[in-house]
Design an enzyme around this catalytic site. Structure first.
Site, PDB file in Angstrom:
ATOM      1  N   HIS A  19      37.739  39.285  48.048  1.00 40.62           N
ATOM      2  CA  HIS A  19      37.841  38.400  47.137  1.00 40.62           C
ATOM      3  C   HIS A  19      39.016  37.613  47.225  1.00 40.62           C
ATOM      4  O   HIS A  19      39.912  37.895  46.826  1.00 40.62           O
ATOM      5  CB  HIS A  19      37.567  38.824  45.727  1.00 40.62           C
ATOM      6  CG  HIS A  19      37.428  37.544  44.659  1.00 40.62           C
ATOM      7  ND1 HIS A  19      36.783  37.742  43.413  1.00 40.62           N
ATOM      8  CD2 HIS A  19      38.073  36.426  44.443  1.00 40.62           C
ATOM      9  CE1 HIS A  19      36.648  36.550  42.692  1.00 40.62           C
ATOM     10  NE2 HIS A  19      37.555  35.874  43.421  1.00 40.62           N
ATOM     11  N   HIS A  21      40.205  33.723  48.521  1.00 36.10           N
ATOM     12  CA  HIS A  21      40.015  32.355  48.829  1.00 36.10           C
ATOM     13  C   HIS A  21      41.150  31.724  49.952  1.00 36.10           C
ATOM     14  O   HIS A  21      42.281  31.995  49.411  1.00 36.10           O
ATOM     15  CB  HIS A  21      40.202  31.748  47.551  1.00 36.10           C
ATOM     16  CG  HIS A  21      39.184  31.768  46.595  1.00 36.10           C
ATOM     17  ND1 HIS A  21      38.040  31.325  46.638  1.00 36.10           N
ATOM     18  CD2 HIS A  21      39.323  32.584  45.532  1.00 36.10           C
ATOM     19  CE1 HIS A  21      37.090  31.797  45.602  1.00 36.10           C
ATOM     20  NE2 HIS A  21      37.964  32.799  45.103  1.00 36.10           N
ATOM     21  N   HIS A 209      30.855  34.170  41.508  1.00 29.53           N
ATOM     22  CA  HIS A 209      32.002  34.450  40.475  1.00 29.53           C
ATOM     23  C   HIS A 209      31.006  34.450  39.088  1.00 29.53           C
ATOM     24  O   HIS A 209      30.572  33.630  38.892  1.00 29.53           O
ATOM     25  CB  HIS A 209      32.822  33.358  40.363  1.00 29.53           C
ATOM     26  CG  HIS A 209      33.770  33.237  41.384  1.00 29.53           C
ATOM     27  ND1 HIS A 209      33.596  33.363  42.780  1.00 29.53           N
ATOM     28  CD2 HIS A 209      35.356  33.228  41.350  1.00 29.53           C
ATOM     29  CE1 HIS A 209      34.762  33.665  43.551  1.00 29.53           C
ATOM     30  NE2 HIS A 209      35.667  33.255  42.554  1.00 29.53           N
ATOM     31  N   GLU A 212      34.013  36.272  34.388  1.00 29.49           N
ATOM     32  CA  GLU A 212      35.492  36.068  34.617  1.00 29.49           C
ATOM     33  C   GLU A 212      35.579  35.327  33.288  1.00 29.49           C
ATOM     34  O   GLU A 212      36.242  35.955  32.052  1.00 29.49           O
ATOM     35  CB  GLU A 212      35.872  35.634  35.672  1.00 29.49           C
ATOM     36  CG  GLU A 212      37.420  35.148  35.787  1.00 29.49           C
ATOM     37  CD  GLU A 212      38.321  34.372  36.964  1.00 29.49           C
ATOM     38  OE1 GLU A 212      39.258  34.235  36.984  1.00 29.49           O
ATOM     39  OE2 GLU A 212      37.142  33.543  37.328  1.00 29.49           O
ATOM     40  N   ASP A 290      42.379  37.450  45.268  1.00 23.38           N
ATOM     41  CA  ASP A 290      42.046  36.176  44.820  1.00 23.38           C
ATOM     42  C   ASP A 290      42.545  35.008  45.473  1.00 23.38           C
ATOM     43  O   ASP A 290      42.185  34.402  46.397  1.00 23.38           O
ATOM     44  CB  ASP A 290      41.958  36.012  43.261  1.00 23.38           C
ATOM     45  CG  ASP A 290      41.258  35.070  42.587  1.00 23.38           C
ATOM     46  OD1 ASP A 290      40.445  34.447  43.267  1.00 23.38           O
ATOM     47  OD2 ASP A 290      40.991  35.004  41.395  1.00 23.38           O
ATOM     48  N   ASP A 291      43.806  34.419  44.740  1.00 23.45           N
ATOM     49  CA  ASP A 291      44.408  33.347  45.182  1.00 23.45           C
ATOM     50  C   ASP A 291      46.026  33.864  45.483  1.00 23.45           C
ATOM     51  O   ASP A 291      46.852  33.366  44.287  1.00 23.45           O
ATOM     52  CB  ASP A 291      44.499  32.088  44.239  1.00 23.45           C
ATOM     53  CG  ASP A 291      42.655  31.673  44.320  1.00 23.45           C
ATOM     54  OD1 ASP A 291      42.231  30.927  45.233  1.00 23.45           O
ATOM     55  OD2 ASP A 291      42.222  31.914  43.436  1.00 23.45           O
TER      56      ASP A 291
END
Length: 356
Positions: A19, A21, A209, A212, A290-291
């Protein structure tokens, strides 16, 4: 975040990141460099863009997912050439290698680029070059997952999916699967049934996704209506005990992102993540960044934060890492290599305690 010998063990674990990006790995330093190179003017009315340091400080004050996405999409404006996309991905792969990542399944958002006139081939060529370099120089194997932006009309997503260049990347094997990301709450999975049906007909893997921002029912709909093999985030799975038992039974992998959930105000502290509940229920999950450029932590930072919050045992980490490896979309031969590395590390640490 954590002290030796815990940190040494966590760093040595053979990690699969599922996961991440790639656009979310665009650090302020790289963003400003690319903006200068491409003569892109960053917003003048936002003091956050006064310097890389000011922008990084602003990233520490996100109020919601949408607040983050505002800066996320502005950052993408600096990505223009294939070399830019390669530089972005290569920067991430170097961080990943330093953290012990051995296999990464990375997301990218083509609509965020084609909508501003960047050709799909430009994006794909840049990321492909970085992926090849990562395997050659860092030993990191990768899979590429094409994500669709759920805040855009489903018809737009379908049009992108059916684009000749996009289809060619599926048929040619450059892209392994599809995903569904961006704002979750107001855009239920059921809007995208046709998209995922078409992806399934091509034999593509799929994930979405869910759980969340959205409720646990979004997780069920992603599995039942979209036919996904994985769930990204899935934090709210604990709200539906029956569904949680099903996810555990069917060995459906959740790709959790602890620090991300704190930064975006879904939870106030990592200890509120259902890590212990998932382990006790037999739910398979991986831990991811994630980011990372926006959320202040790469994958090892997330591992350390989880260890600090839950004082996990060697057995617990075996469960987490083994599940991440087995739930990966790489070939079985590569999984066997990673499982062997995990077994060897656990044997080395056998009898030692990492708790407390």
């Amino acid at each position: 975040m954590c002290n030796s010998p815990v940190h040494a063990f966590l760093k040595a674990l053979p990690k699969c990141e599922q996961h991440i990006h790639l656009e979310g790995a665009l650090t302020p330093a790289v963003l400003f460099t690319l903006a200068r190179r491409n003569a892109i003017t960053l917003p003048q009315d936002d003091p956050a863009y006064a310097s890389p340091e000011a922008l990084l400080a602003r990233y520490q004050r996100f109020t919601s997912l949408d607040d983050f996405l505002h800066y996320y999409y502005i950052g993408m404006s600096a990505l223009v050439t294939a070399g830019d996309f390669e530089a972005l991905a290569w920067d991430y792969f170097q961080h990943a290698a330093a953290d012990g990542v051995q296999h990464a399944e990375v997301f990218f958002d083509p609509q965020a680029h084609t909508s501003r006139g960047i050709a799909y081939a430009t994006v794909l060529d840049g990321f492909t070059a970085a992926r090849k370099r990562a395997q050659r120089e860092l030993g990191i194997t990768t899979e590429l997952i094409c994500c669709f932006l759920r805040h855009l009309p489903p018809a737009d997503c379908l049009a992108t999916f059916e684009h000749e260049a996009v289809q060619a990347s599926y048929v040619g094997g450059q892209v392994t699967g599809i995903g569904l990301d961006s704002s979750e709450a107001d855009f239920p999975p059921t809007l995208f049934e046709e998209l995922f049906f078409r992806a399934g007909k091509l034999g593509l893997k799929s994930t979405a996704h869910a759980g969340e921002e959205g409720p646990a029912s979004f997780i069920a709909d992603s599995l039942d209506k979209l036919g996904t093999q994985r769930i990204d985030h899935g934090r709210r799975l604990t709200e539906d005990k029956e569904l949680m038992a099903r996810v555990a039974r069917d060995k459906i992998l959740l790709t959790t992102c602890p620090l991300s959930n704190v930064v975006l105000r879904g939870i106030s502290h990592v200890r509120e993540m259902p890590i212990r509940a998932f382990i006790d229920a037999g739910v398979r999950f991986s831990i991811n960044s994630d980011d990372p450029a926006y959320f202040g932590g790469y994958i090892l930072d997330n591992y350390c934060a989880v260890q600090e919050a839950f004082q996990l045992s060697l057995k617990d980490w075996d469960w987490i890492c083994r599940g991440a490896i087995e739930g990966s979309w790489c070939a079985q031969e590569r999984k066997d290599e990673l499982l062997k590395a995990l077994d060897e590390l656990l044997k080395e640490w056998e009898g030692k305690s990492i708790e407390g």
